[in-house]
Structure formats: structure tokens, C-alpha cells
Design a protein around this motif. Sequence first.
Motif, PDB file in Angstrom:
ATOM      1  N   GLY A 262       0.778  -1.127  -0.017  1.00  0.00           N
ATOM      2  CA  GLY A 262      -0.013  -0.046   0.146  1.00  0.00           C
ATOM      3  C   GLY A 262       0.885   1.186  -0.025  1.00  0.00           C
ATOM      4  O   GLY A 262       1.972   1.163   0.149  1.00  0.00           O
ATOM      5  N   GLY A 263       0.270   2.536   0.043  1.00  0.00           N
ATOM      6  CA  GLY A 263       1.050   3.585  -0.022  1.00  0.00           C
ATOM      7  C   GLY A 263       1.613   4.009  -1.262  1.00  0.00           C
ATOM      8  O   GLY A 263       2.350   5.052  -1.269  1.00  0.00           O
ATOM      9  N   ASP A 264       0.968   3.448  -2.601  1.00  0.00           N
ATOM     10  CA  ASP A 264       1.627   3.955  -3.672  1.00  0.00           C
ATOM     11  C   ASP A 264       0.766   5.415  -3.905  1.00  0.00           C
ATOM     12  O   ASP A 264      -0.227   5.925  -3.378  1.00  0.00           O
ATOM     13  N   GLU A 265       1.692   6.280  -4.699  1.00  0.00           N
ATOM     14  CA  GLU A 265       1.556   7.759  -4.300  1.00  0.00           C
ATOM     15  C   GLU A 265       1.263   8.265  -5.885  1.00  0.00           C
ATOM     16  O   GLU A 265       2.137   7.880  -6.739  1.00  0.00           O
ATOM     17  N   VAL A 266       0.695   9.719  -6.248  1.00  0.00           N
ATOM     18  CA  VAL A 266       1.128  10.659  -7.203  1.00  0.00           C
ATOM     19  C   VAL A 266       1.209  11.849  -6.192  1.00  0.00           C
ATOM     20  O   VAL A 266       0.606  12.327  -5.409  1.00  0.00           O
ATOM     21  N   ASN A 274      10.940  17.118   0.397  1.00  0.00           N
ATOM     22  CA  ASN A 274      11.185  15.974   1.129  1.00  0.00           C
ATOM     23  C   ASN A 274       9.809  15.094   1.092  1.00  0.00           C
ATOM     24  O   ASN A 274       8.819  15.565   1.713  1.00  0.00           O
ATOM     25  N   TYR A 275       9.848  13.952   0.420  1.00  0.00           N
ATOM     26  CA  TYR A 275       8.598  13.235   0.035  1.00  0.00           C
ATOM     27  C   TYR A 275       8.471  11.990   1.106  1.00  0.00           C
ATOM     28  O   TYR A 275       7.501  11.224   0.879  1.00  0.00           O
ATOM     29  N   GLY A 276       9.205  11.910   1.973  1.00  0.00           N
ATOM     30  CA  GLY A 276       8.892  11.155   3.061  1.00  0.00           C
ATOM     31  C   GLY A 276       9.608   9.946   3.383  1.00  0.00           C
ATOM     32  O   GLY A 276       9.783   9.352   4.451  1.00  0.00           O
ATOM     33  N   TRP A 277       9.860   9.100   2.353  1.00  0.00           N
ATOM     34  CA  TRP A 277      10.255   7.502   2.323  1.00  0.00           C
ATOM     35  C   TRP A 277      11.738   7.563   3.049  1.00  0.00           C
ATOM     36  O   TRP A 277      12.713   8.498   2.593  1.00  0.00           O
ATOM     37  N   ILE A 278      12.035   6.956   4.021  1.00  0.00           N
ATOM     38  CA  ILE A 278      11.400   5.581   4.585  1.00  0.00           C
ATOM     39  C   ILE A 278      10.841   5.991   5.828  1.00  0.00           C
ATOM     40  O   ILE A 278      10.145   5.249   6.321  1.00  0.00           O
ATOM     41  N   ILE A 279      10.697   7.221   6.100  1.00  0.00           N
ATOM     42  CA  ILE A 279      10.101   7.740   7.696  1.00  0.00           C
ATOM     43  C   ILE A 279       8.753   7.537   7.644  1.00  0.00           C
ATOM     44  O   ILE A 279       8.062   7.124   8.269  1.00  0.00           O
ATOM     45  N   ALA A 280       8.233   8.226   6.295  1.00  0.00           N
ATOM     46  CA  ALA A 280       6.569   8.296   6.171  1.00  0.00           C
ATOM     47  C   ALA A 280       6.046   7.557   4.953  1.00  0.00           C
ATOM     48  O   ALA A 280       6.642   7.802   4.050  1.00  0.00           O
ATOM     49  N   ASP A 289       6.337  -3.643  10.525  1.00  0.00           N
ATOM     50  CA  ASP A 289       6.824  -2.679  11.440  1.00  0.00           C
ATOM     51  C   ASP A 289       5.920  -1.436  11.310  1.00  0.00           C
ATOM     52  O   ASP A 289       5.384  -1.107  10.132  1.00  0.00           O
ATOM     53  N   PRO A 290       5.815  -0.713  12.285  1.00  0.00           N
ATOM     54  CA  PRO A 290       4.724   0.614  12.056  1.00  0.00           C
ATOM     55  C   PRO A 290       5.692   1.686  11.386  1.00  0.00           C
ATOM     56  O   PRO A 290       6.725   1.762  11.406  1.00  0.00           O
ATOM     57  N   SER A 291       4.739   2.360  10.894  1.00  0.00           N
ATOM     58  CA  SER A 291       5.157   3.360  10.001  1.00  0.00           C
ATOM     59  C   SER A 291       4.520   4.539  10.275  1.00  0.00           C
ATOM     60  O   SER A 291       3.270   4.677  10.615  1.00  0.00           O
ATOM     61  N   GLU A 292       5.465   6.012  10.180  1.00  0.00           N
ATOM     62  CA  GLU A 292       4.446   7.161  10.433  1.00  0.00           C
ATOM     63  C   GLU A 292       3.666   7.409   9.011  1.00  0.00           C
ATOM     64  O   GLU A 292       4.297   7.066   7.891  1.00  0.00           O
ATOM     65  N   LYS A 293       2.429   7.885   8.941  1.00  0.00           N
ATOM     66  CA  LYS A 293       1.609   8.225   8.022  1.00  0.00           C
ATOM     67  C   LYS A 293       1.976   9.553   7.225  1.00  0.00           C
ATOM     68  O   LYS A 293       1.858   9.949   6.365  1.00  0.00           O
ATOM     69  N   THR A 294       2.432  10.579   8.397  1.00  0.00           N
ATOM     70  CA  THR A 294       2.559  11.918   8.259  1.00  0.00           C
ATOM     71  C   THR A 294       3.795  12.170   9.003  1.00  0.00           C
ATOM     72  O   THR A 294       4.255  11.641  10.099  1.00  0.00           O
ATOM     73  N   GLU A 299       6.370  16.395   2.473  1.00  0.00           N
ATOM     74  CA  GLU A 299       5.119  16.671   1.556  1.00  0.00           C
ATOM     75  C   GLU A 299       4.216  15.273   1.650  1.00  0.00           C
ATOM     76  O   GLU A 299       4.518  14.477   1.635  1.00  0.00           O
ATOM     77  N   GLU A 300       2.888  15.676   1.635  1.00  0.00           N
ATOM     78  CA  GLU A 300       1.949  14.775   1.615  1.00  0.00           C
ATOM     79  C   GLU A 300       1.575  14.624   0.013  1.00  0.00           C
ATOM     80  O   GLU A 300       1.621  15.157  -0.596  1.00  0.00           O
TER      81      GLU A 300
END
Length: 392
Positions: A262-266, A274-280, A289-294, A299-300
Motif C-alpha cells: 500500500g501507499g502508492d502515490e502521485v 522531502n516526500y517522506g520515504w522511508i520515514i513516512a 513494523d509501524p510507519s508514520e503516515k505523516t 510533503e503529503e
Amino acid sequence: MNADKAKAGGGKGKGKAAVDTLGEGPWDLDSEKGRVHVSVVTKGLDHPWGLAFVPGGDMLVTERGGRLRVVRKGVLDPMPLAGLPEIRVRSLGGLLDIALHPKFAQNRLIYFTYVKPGAEDPAHATTAVGRARWDGGGTLTDVKDIFVADAWFGGTGAPKGCCGQGPNDGNSHGSRLLFDRAGLLYVTSGDRNYGELAQDPSTDIGKILRIRDDGTIPPDNPFVGKAGYKPEIYTIGNRNPLGLALHPATGEVWESEFGPRGGDEVNHIQAGKNYGWIIATHGEHYNGDPSEKTHPGFEEPVLHWEPSINPGNLIFYNGDKFPQWKGNLIMGTMSRSVLRATFDAQMNPTGQERMLTELKQRFRDTREGPDGFIYLLTDEAFGAVLKMEPGK
């Protein structure tokens, strides 16, 4: 050609014959905005990845296995073009995207991304941008690397990423090419299944890069002169970007990107973000393992999907053949559908539909042709170029 390498003009290896899972067509299929007519332009491509339209009506198509093919007046030339460099072919690595120089009609320059093997260990590979001149014949000339990403990874001793990431074989290269209106070239570079490096500004892994047409660095790139940062980096924290598009009204860059589970993006791509990976991520790590959603300062995504849809390349439709789709995002997916998304005037998403599911094909590339029709590449062992027209 062996399991890891290909030379230009190399044929397919021995093994089972590819099976045509598509059928002959044509097909008239439903969409929310009317019927669409889908026909085969050509077949027999081995996992095609990128498509470029040549002035005069021909097409150039990359095959992931290391071949560059020409479709001449709707007929696939049986001979691949000669002259490509050595390419490492393994899993999702090989010959990847292709783009024409904005002044191709004058200079005949083409650009392509490929997996460049390491000199001592071929598996310790990176992503490179090659440039060549093509006069319409059977051989490329003036072939050279204009940019070799500092993204060497894989091979003996390569580390294993956290969170249940994929094998440490250095795959997940991206990769797409896009020229903007100023003639600058954007290059996507995947995280190589080691997402920790997507947040490391001293490497090109997990980034979107911006270079000039000769491979040099634009002086206004966001991290030029910043200690510890590669000057070619345009954005950070991109997992595996497999689509790039210019918005026809604004000229802004948009990107599609694989998430984990899950978490595919446009994403709307902006300099220095910064678009977040691998932190969010809006997805889930493979090992649970848990991940931050934001995350503050990241950037969302404009769009994201749970479960995954496995996005391919994308366009914003700007032609006249589908006036009801003007400004819509059209994106082939490897989950065997073509996605259409709509937006309001502020580019907030307002709706989605999935089309062409009846064909049961993996759609890797999506392009708007010079004729205003939509063209798709099917990522299959017996792949095809398809054309979408208004329904008949």
C-alpha cells in the motif's frame, strides 16, 4: 545475452516462448464518460518500458531486456537498434525509459536510462543516462553517458534494508525521464530496496534528479553549494518513482511512485521538498513494523492508494480527441487497469475510475500521441503498444 547483461541488438534468451495473453482485439469498452475503442498497434515486445513518438509517425520503444525497438508506420522492425552500451538486465533492471531532445528534429538526439553494471562486480550497479544520435536507420551513433548517478548498490556485501524490504540485489531503479519547458531533464532514481538511503543527501538513491541536456548541473538546483548534498538532487525521499509528467496548464512536474504494502502515490514535485520515504508512508512495511503516515516538514501525496495499485507512467490529457477528459490524469497500472483521476481548479482530487480492466494487462507506460489519442505499453512477456480512441 546472459542473465545479467545485454548488448544492443541481442536477441531473447532461450526458454519458454512468450504467450500472448491479450488477444487480437479491437475492444470497445465502457468508461464513466463514454465508450473507448482500444486497438493493437503492434505486439511481440518483451516487457516494454518506455515509448517516444518520433516526428513523422514512427515510435521508439525500450524493452527492459536491453533492446531499443522501432515501430515504423505501425509495424515493429524485427531488428533492434545497434549501438547501445552494456546493460545489466535483472528483474526490474535493464533498459528503462526513453525521451527525445526537445529539438530532436534539428539535432536527432535521444536520451535513455539504463542499469550500468559495475566494473569489478556487475551486480554493484547504478542508473545512467545515455545520449545518442539516431538518423532513422539501424544504428545509434555518438553514444555516450551524459550522467552516471552516484547510486552504486548491490552485489557482494550489499546491506539488507530494514522493515522487510525487498532483496538486496539493487533493483528498484525507477526510472523515468522528462524534459520541462526550459529544456531541463528530470531523472527518477529508485531506492534500490534500501530505503534508508532515500533520506541520505550524499547519494542519488531514492531521489528525483535534475540535469541539463549535456548532463551538467543547473546552478539553480535547490541543493547546489549545500554541504553534504549532491547538487543534482531536486527532491528527496522518493521510494521507486515510475512516472513523470508535466501539467499542460502550469508546466509543473508530477510523479507516480510505488509504496511498500500500500501507499502508492502521485505527487506534485517541488524543488527541494522531502516526500517522506522511508520515514513516512501511507502503506505498511512488509514485515509489519509501524510507519508514520505523516511527518512534520514532509510533503503529503496528492493521491495515495491502500491497497496498492502499482502505478506506471502518467499523463495529464491535453488533446482534443477526448474533450471530456481534458486535464484529467491518466495512468496505466500494473494492477491491470488504467486509472483516470479528476481534480478541481486547485488540483484537489475529486474522483477516480479504473478502465480497461477487461484486458487483464499490466500497463507500464502511458503517453498522449501527437494525434491526441492515448497510447499504452503492456508490461508482459508478449507486450504490446495499444491505442485508445473514442468508442465507436
